[in-house]
Design a protein around this motif. Structure first.
Motif, PDB file in Angstrom:
ATOM      1  N   SER A   5       6.583  34.573 -13.730  1.00 53.69           N
ATOM      2  CA  SER A   5       5.641  33.922 -12.809  1.00 53.69           C
ATOM      3  C   SER A   5       4.219  34.435 -13.019  1.00 53.69           C
ATOM      4  CB  SER A   5       6.062  34.198 -11.373  1.00 53.69           C
ATOM      5  OG  SER A   5       5.891  35.584 -11.079  1.00 53.69           O
ATOM      6  N   ALA A   6       3.286  33.782 -12.355  1.00 57.34           N
ATOM      7  CA  ALA A   6       1.888  34.221 -12.403  1.00 57.34           C
ATOM      8  C   ALA A   6       1.753  35.644 -11.887  1.00 57.34           C
ATOM      9  CB  ALA A   6       1.012  33.269 -11.595  1.00 57.34           C
ATOM     10  N   ALA A   7       2.442  35.971 -10.812  1.00 60.41           N
ATOM     11  CA  ALA A   7       2.362  37.323 -10.251  1.00 60.41           C
ATOM     12  C   ALA A   7       2.902  38.354 -11.232  1.00 60.41           C
ATOM     13  CB  ALA A   7       3.139  37.391  -8.933  1.00 60.41           C
ATOM     14  N   GLU A   8       3.942  38.002 -11.964  1.00 64.39           N
ATOM     15  CA  GLU A   8       4.499  38.936 -12.951  1.00 64.39           C
ATOM     16  C   GLU A   8       3.564  39.100 -14.141  1.00 64.39           C
ATOM     17  OE1 GLU A   8       9.300  38.567 -12.479  1.00 64.39           O
ATOM     18  OE2 GLU A   8       8.205  36.767 -13.137  1.00 64.39           O
ATOM     19  N   ARG A 111      -1.769  31.017 -15.717  1.00 61.97           N
ATOM     20  CA  ARG A 111      -2.190  32.406 -15.548  1.00 61.97           C
ATOM     21  C   ARG A 111      -2.388  33.082 -16.900  1.00 61.97           C
ATOM     22  NH1 ARG A 111      -3.505  33.029 -11.383  1.00 61.97           N
ATOM     23  NH2 ARG A 111      -2.406  34.407  -9.957  1.00 61.97           N
ATOM     24  N   LEU A 112      -1.503  32.824 -17.845  1.00 60.15           N
ATOM     25  CA  LEU A 112      -1.652  33.416 -19.175  1.00 60.15           C
ATOM     26  C   LEU A 112      -2.971  32.986 -19.801  1.00 60.15           C
ATOM     27  CD1 LEU A 112       0.155  35.178 -21.149  1.00 60.15           C
ATOM     28  CD2 LEU A 112       0.558  33.025 -22.362  1.00 60.15           C
ATOM     29  N   THR A 113      -3.327  31.716 -19.622  1.00 61.49           N
ATOM     30  CA  THR A 113      -4.579  31.199 -20.181  1.00 61.49           C
ATOM     31  C   THR A 113      -5.783  31.869 -19.537  1.00 61.49           C
ATOM     32  OG1 THR A 113      -3.554  29.064 -20.674  1.00 61.49           O
ATOM     33  CG2 THR A 113      -5.953  29.116 -20.553  1.00 61.49           C
ATOM     34  N   GLN A 114      -5.735  32.073 -18.227  1.00 62.54           N
ATOM     35  CA  GLN A 114      -6.852  32.737 -17.547  1.00 62.54           C
ATOM     36  C   GLN A 114      -7.065  34.146 -18.091  1.00 62.54           C
ATOM     37  OE1 GLN A 114      -5.292  32.280 -13.630  1.00 62.54           O
ATOM     38  NE2 GLN A 114      -6.166  30.250 -13.326  1.00 62.54           N
ATOM     39  N   PRO A 146     -13.196  34.783 -11.389  1.00 64.64           N
ATOM     40  CA  PRO A 146     -12.949  36.208 -11.125  1.00 64.64           C
ATOM     41  C   PRO A 146     -12.362  36.931 -12.331  1.00 64.64           C
ATOM     42  CG  PRO A 146     -11.361  34.834  -9.954  1.00 64.64           C
ATOM     43  CD  PRO A 146     -12.413  33.915 -10.489  1.00 64.64           C
ATOM     44  N   PHE A 147     -11.614  36.235 -13.165  1.00 65.30           N
ATOM     45  CA  PHE A 147     -11.064  36.857 -14.371  1.00 65.30           C
ATOM     46  C   PHE A 147     -12.181  37.249 -15.335  1.00 65.30           C
ATOM     47  CE2 PHE A 147      -7.382  34.809 -12.634  1.00 65.30           C
ATOM     48  CZ  PHE A 147      -6.314  35.603 -13.014  1.00 65.30           C
ATOM     49  N   LEU A 148     -13.179  36.385 -15.477  1.00 62.46           N
ATOM     50  CA  LEU A 148     -14.309  36.712 -16.346  1.00 62.46           C
ATOM     51  C   LEU A 148     -15.065  37.928 -15.820  1.00 62.46           C
ATOM     52  CD1 LEU A 148     -15.565  33.091 -17.036  1.00 62.46           C
ATOM     53  CD2 LEU A 148     -14.711  34.695 -18.768  1.00 62.46           C
TER      54      LEU A 148
END
Length: 321
Positions: A5-8, A111-114, A146-148
């Motif tokens: 998942s995204a959280a993982e 999420r992986l892409t972010q 926020p990732f950036l």
């Protein structure tokens, strides 16, 4: 097979760690066939697009031979989703054993892409931004924003973060999220004023009229652009191209898909030979990054399947450790 998942994904990765994973990946390389674009016609509404991005390598996240992996990112872009409150872009990442072809993991693709997009920008900044860069301007307040901010903060001593968006409330929402995690972030009002003060400008928008005005950039600034992904989208103007030393993630991708590169190439503002380097050349030490404290550098990213593969392997190995 793991379903992740995204959280993982968030638990498995760190920004500094993934930057180094991507550095190794660009240095070692991988097989990256041209991404597949398939239009999916619908009886009513806008057509969707199916994107398939495969890659494979015989290196693991640590850069050591381990039988290898095969990965495919499967993405759909459905423009009408926004009207029903769903993201336009959906995605999954399928990771396979490189020797046997057995499925190893199905990973949240958004999420992986972010993570990989932000960390590829930070990897570029590690070569191109001034060592003392402390003021970051993020243009755009989407999911990547926020990732950036966090990724750039992992490679440079960022003490001030400004978020600008056409809708100020959205910029404040991102700034508040970052403040909650201990970052000195504020929403920005005057974009031109912020451009003139920023050490790093990181833009993630789908603008077709440039927001980054080269005349406003201060000496020594680094510009990072990840938003535009078609030949008609453009986040920076001709002045930014003229004033900067230009770098890209991959030459093949950026010169075909990125309006920030395609448009100035077509007009003659940018010559092909003026693209100084891509991330492969920087990671291998074949080309130089920042050459002086006062020069302006500009990096354009369109994404590469190699990045997804390296990040996917890192997530899989991190959760198995």
């Amino acid at each position: 097979m793991l379903t992740i998942s995204a959280a993982e994904v968030d638990r498995a990765l760190t920004f500094s760690g993934l930057v180094e994973t991507l550095r190794t990946a660009f240095r070692e390389g991988a097989v990256q066939p041209v991404r597949h674009h398939h239009p999916v016609e619908r009886p009513d509404g806008a057509a969707s697009t199916l994107l398939l991005m495969p890659a494979w390598t015989d290196f693991n996240a640590a850069g050591t031979s381990a039988g290898g992996h095969i990965g495919v990112k499967i993405v759909t872009v459905s423009p009408d989703n926004n009207a029903i409150g769903k993201p336009a872009v959906m995605g999954l990442y399928l990771l396979l054993n490189g020797a046997t072809g057995e499925p190893e993991a199905l990973i949240d693709g958004q999420r992986l892409t972010q993570w990989r997009t932000a960390c590829a920008s930070a990897l570029a900044a590690s070569y191109l931004a001034r060592q003392d860069a402390s003021r970051l301007l993020v243009i755009g307040a989407g999911a990547l924003s926020p990732f950036l901010a966090k990724a750039h903060s992992a490679v440079r001593p960022i003490t001030t973060i400004r978020i600008w968006n056409r809708t100020p409330a959205n910029a404040e929402k991102v700034a508040a999220e970052l403040r909650g995690e201990g970052f000195a972030a504020q929403a920005a009002g005057d974009l031109d004023a912020e451009l003139s003060q920023a050490d790093i400008v990181s833009s993630a928008t789908i603008a077709t009229d440039p927001l980054i005005k080269g005349a406003r950039l201060k000496p020594g600034a680094h510009v990072d652009m990840v938003g535009g992904f078609t030949p008609t989208m453009r986040e920076s103007d001709d002045d930014a191209i003229r004033r900067a030393r230009v770098y890209v993630d991959t030459r093949a991708g950026a010169t075909k898909e990125a309006g920030d590169i395609v448009i100035p190439l077509a007009s003659g503002v940018l010559k092909p030979e003026a693209i100084v380097a891509d991330l492969h050349e920087l990671a291998r030490g074949q080309k130089q990054g920042r050459a002086s404290e006062d020069e302006i550098t500009l990096f354009k990213s369109v994404g590469a399947a190699l990045e997804d593969l390296a990040a996917g392997i890192a997530v899989y190995e991190g959760l198995r450790a």
